[in-house]
Design a protein around this motif. Structure first.
Motif, short mmCIF file in Angstrom:
data_model
loop_
_atom_site.label_atom_id
_atom_site.label_comp_id
_atom_site.label_asym_id
_atom_site.label_seq_id
_atom_site.Cartn_x
_atom_site.Cartn_y
_atom_site.Cartn_z
N PHE A 37 0.86 -1.20 0.00
CA PHE A 37 0.00 0.00 0.00
C PHE A 37 0.89 1.24 0.00
CE2 PHE A 37 -3.78 -2.37 1.92
CZ PHE A 37 -4.55 -2.23 0.78
N ALA B 31 -8.66 11.51 0.74
CA ALA B 31 -8.73 10.05 0.65
C ALA B 31 -8.11 9.41 1.88
CB ALA B 31 -8.03 9.57 -0.62
N GLY C 80 -9.93 -2.37 4.65
CA GLY C 80 -11.13 -1.52 4.65
C GLY C 80 -10.79 -0.03 4.63
N ALA C 81 -9.70 0.33 5.30
CA ALA C 81 -9.30 1.74 5.34
C ALA C 81 -8.92 2.23 3.94
CB ALA C 81 -8.14 1.94 6.31
N TYR C 82 -8.18 1.40 3.21
CA TYR C 82 -7.77 1.77 1.86
C TYR C 82 -8.95 1.71 0.88
CZ TYR C 82 -3.14 1.70 3.81
OH TYR C 82 -2.04 2.00 4.59
N MET C 83 -9.86 0.81 1.15
CA MET C 83 -11.11 0.77 0.37
C MET C 83 -11.85 2.10 0.51
SD MET C 83 -14.39 -1.70 1.24
CE MET C 83 -14.94 -0.75 2.70
N LYS C 84 -11.94 2.61 1.73
CA LYS C 84 -12.64 3.88 1.95
C LYS C 84 -11.93 5.03 1.24
CE LYS C 84 -16.12 2.57 4.31
NZ LYS C 84 -17.51 2.82 3.87
N ALA C 85 -10.60 5.00 1.23
CA ALA C 85 -9.83 6.05 0.54
C ALA C 85 -10.20 6.08 -0.94
CB ALA C 85 -8.33 5.81 0.73
N LEU C 86 -10.22 4.91 -1.57
CA LEU C 86 -10.54 4.84 -3.01
C LEU C 86 -12.01 5.14 -3.27
CD1 LEU C 86 -8.34 1.77 -4.03
CD2 LEU C 86 -7.95 4.18 -4.62
N LYS D 201 -10.29 9.84 4.93
CA LYS D 201 -11.37 8.85 4.99
C LYS D 201 -10.87 7.52 5.51
CE LYS D 201 -14.84 11.28 3.73
NZ LYS D 201 -16.00 11.46 4.61
N ALA D 202 -9.65 7.15 5.12
CA ALA D 202 -9.06 5.88 5.59
C ALA D 202 -8.95 5.90 7.12
CB ALA D 202 -7.69 5.66 4.95
N TYR E 172 -12.40 5.90 8.94
CA TYR E 172 -13.02 4.58 8.96
C TYR E 172 -12.34 3.68 9.99
CZ TYR E 172 -14.58 0.01 7.23
OH TYR E 172 -15.10 -1.26 7.11
N PHE F 86 -5.99 4.02 -8.20
CA PHE F 86 -6.93 5.14 -8.34
C PHE F 86 -7.07 5.56 -9.81
CE2 PHE F 86 -6.79 9.86 -8.73
CZ PHE F 86 -8.15 10.09 -8.53
N LEU G 42 -1.19 3.03 -4.66
CA LEU G 42 -2.56 3.50 -4.47
C LEU G 42 -2.96 4.46 -5.58
CD1 LEU G 42 -2.80 3.94 -0.63
CD2 LEU G 42 -4.43 2.72 -2.06
N ASN G 43 -2.03 5.34 -5.98
CA ASN G 43 -2.32 6.24 -7.10
C ASN G 43 -2.59 5.46 -8.38
OD1 ASN G 43 -2.33 8.75 -5.91
ND2 ASN G 43 -0.15 9.13 -6.25
N TYR H 80 -13.88 7.19 -1.64
CA TYR H 80 -14.04 8.65 -1.53
C TYR H 80 -13.46 9.34 -2.76
CZ TYR H 80 -13.55 13.39 0.37
OH TYR H 80 -13.62 14.74 0.57
N ALA H 81 -12.25 8.94 -3.14
CA ALA H 81 -11.58 9.60 -4.26
C ALA H 81 -12.37 9.41 -5.55
CB ALA H 81 -10.16 9.08 -4.42
N ARG I 46 -10.31 15.23 -2.98
CA ARG I 46 -10.29 13.82 -3.38
C ARG I 46 -9.01 13.50 -4.15
NH1 ARG I 46 -15.91 11.84 -3.58
NH2 ARG I 46 -17.11 13.46 -2.57
N TYR I 47 -8.68 14.35 -5.10
CA TYR I 47 -7.49 14.12 -5.91
C TYR I 47 -7.11 15.42 -6.61
CZ TYR I 47 -11.14 13.74 -9.46
OH TYR I 47 -12.23 13.99 -10.26
N LEU J 31 -4.01 10.98 -5.61
CA LEU J 31 -4.90 11.03 -4.45
C LEU J 31 -4.54 12.21 -3.56
CD1 LEU J 31 -4.92 7.25 -3.45
CD2 LEU J 31 -6.85 8.55 -4.38
N ASP K 90 -15.68 8.50 -5.70
CA ASP K 90 -17.11 8.68 -5.50
C ASP K 90 -17.88 7.41 -5.88
OD1 ASP K 90 -19.33 10.04 -4.70
OD2 ASP K 90 -19.57 11.21 -6.55
#
Lengths: 271, 271
Positions: free
Chosen positions: A132, B173, A172-178, B176-177, B180, A141, A137-138, A180-181, B159-160, B169, A183
């Protein structure tokens, strides 16, 4: 446990589903260590007339390597008893014609060998841990934001887990990041998805009210099982925190010190 | 722009607030490049009778270094005209007795020189970019989860953003991670926080309906300004995407190709 009478979990119980990390063992250097009494507790369940399955959101190793690790720790477990998100995700990808961009731990990659990954039309994330990175992550994304209809699959939705002597952010934390980014709302494969729990129940041939889930994650193990009509028991090992016992939305059907205590209570109630 | 008549933004307009990255310049290697016509557009606004301020969620550099970068690109901008989240956060931290654990870009650290950072009782995150490593995120997470009442401040909620020839990102983002994982709601300092926009209006001595925000971020610039009673205009530069023009919740008061076109229209309406 606050109440020693445990409603609905006596003689009517026909099967037990065990979470693995934090219930059977604590992860850490060299594969982790078995939690005191858990090896014997598994053996006692196996010797009983209860159906037994293992249900994990482990996504750092493929199932074969993961089961090998547990055998080395002393557990009597076979691959066919273990349910994990990656095989469930592979089935979904193939069924719906998705070609994934994968952001998962290297050890999990073999699970996806049979999946077409060219020209990705979705992203799959697992607990990638050190993978991660900002860069990775970028990259995930950019795949998502470049799709007309971005689809994100998350192998589990956990918040964090115990790693050695500290806590670490879970997928789950990284899921939330993506989410949000981009939508969007990710599709969770694994706990606490009802589809996932139901596939375990189907394999056991049981109705939800005949089964009990035991886990250290109040929301994903206990709450997820309860949402499917099962009872859910929390152990005070692994990622358990005392604040779980006054959680605003999820209340376990029981809380026990560890798996050994849980199994002794279950088996005592049956005689 | 769909409609060349621009309701409410003619002679009654007394001040303009400009977003910076994506409106004045595109970021990238060596500090980025000025967007065509934007240097002249800023000069035209400065020569007019309109109040002018700059409002950025830039958190990779302290304000002095950031303004120096823009001067090198050719912009006539001074530090006192620029509003950014870090000084606003420092004021909040001191006022409420918070000692932050900082997860910010190295270039921003000088802004926090005057703040006590021993024995942290909150976390502040900015756009840390490459410093958003798995390790650093876990460290910030562990500070939060170890607090009885965890408090997270986020320098912006974007968001980005556009970085060179791709999208990256933004801090939102990662906010949010952590939200959560720790089951909390972060306090956003910077756009789109109403407190932040209001501090700019106060400095201009204007009422919201007398001011216009111009930005490339539909939600944080345009939507944020509209929530404060200002008009909001989106430019089709920077992170603008055509889907912004059919967004489900935010509709810009106008959409223009770039800052040069926006300024020409504003000044034309005033004569």
């Amino acid at each position: 446990m606050a109440d020693t009478d445990w409603p609905g979990c006596g003689k009517s119980l026909k099967g037990v589903i065990l979470d693995m990390c934090g219930v059977l063992y604590d992860s850490g250097e060299g594969g982790g260590v078995a939690i005191t009494g858990s090896i014997e507790a598994v053996n006692k369940l196996k010797a009983s007339d209860l159906e037994l399955r293992f249900c994990t959101n482990e996504t750092q190793l493929n199932r074969e390597a993961f089961v090998d690790k547990l055998k080395r720790l002393g557990f009597d477990i076979s691959v066919s008893e273990v349910f994990s998100p990656a095989p469930a995700a592979v089935a979904v990808l193939k069924e719906r014609g998705f070609r994934p961009h994968l952001l998962v731990y290297d050890g999990l990659l073999p699970e996806f060998d049979s999946v077409d990954k060219t020209n990705p039309n979705c992203v799959v994330i697992g607990d990638a841990a050190e993978k991660f990175t900002y860069q990775n992550l970028n990259e995930a994304f950019r795949v998502l934001i470049g799709l007309e209809k971005p689809v994100l699959f998350s192998l589990g939705g956990g918040r964090y887990y115990k790693e050695g002597d500290g806590l670490a952010l879970d997928v789950g934390a990284y899921m939330k990041a993506l989410e949000y980014a981009c939508d969007l709302k990710a599709e969770v494969v694994g706990k606490p998805s009802p589809t996932f729990f139901q596939s375990v129940l189907n394999d056991m041939g049981l109705q939800p009210h005949e089964a009990l889930m035991i886990g250290d994650d109040l929301v994903n193990d206990v709450g997820g099982a309860q949402n499917c009509g099962m009872k859910g028991l929390q152990v005070r090992t692994g990622k358990y925190r005392s604040s779980d016992e006054r959680h605003s939305t999820v209340t376990a059907d029981g809380t026990v010190d560890d798996l050994a205590q849980a199994v002794d209570m279950i088996l005592k109630q049956r005689h």
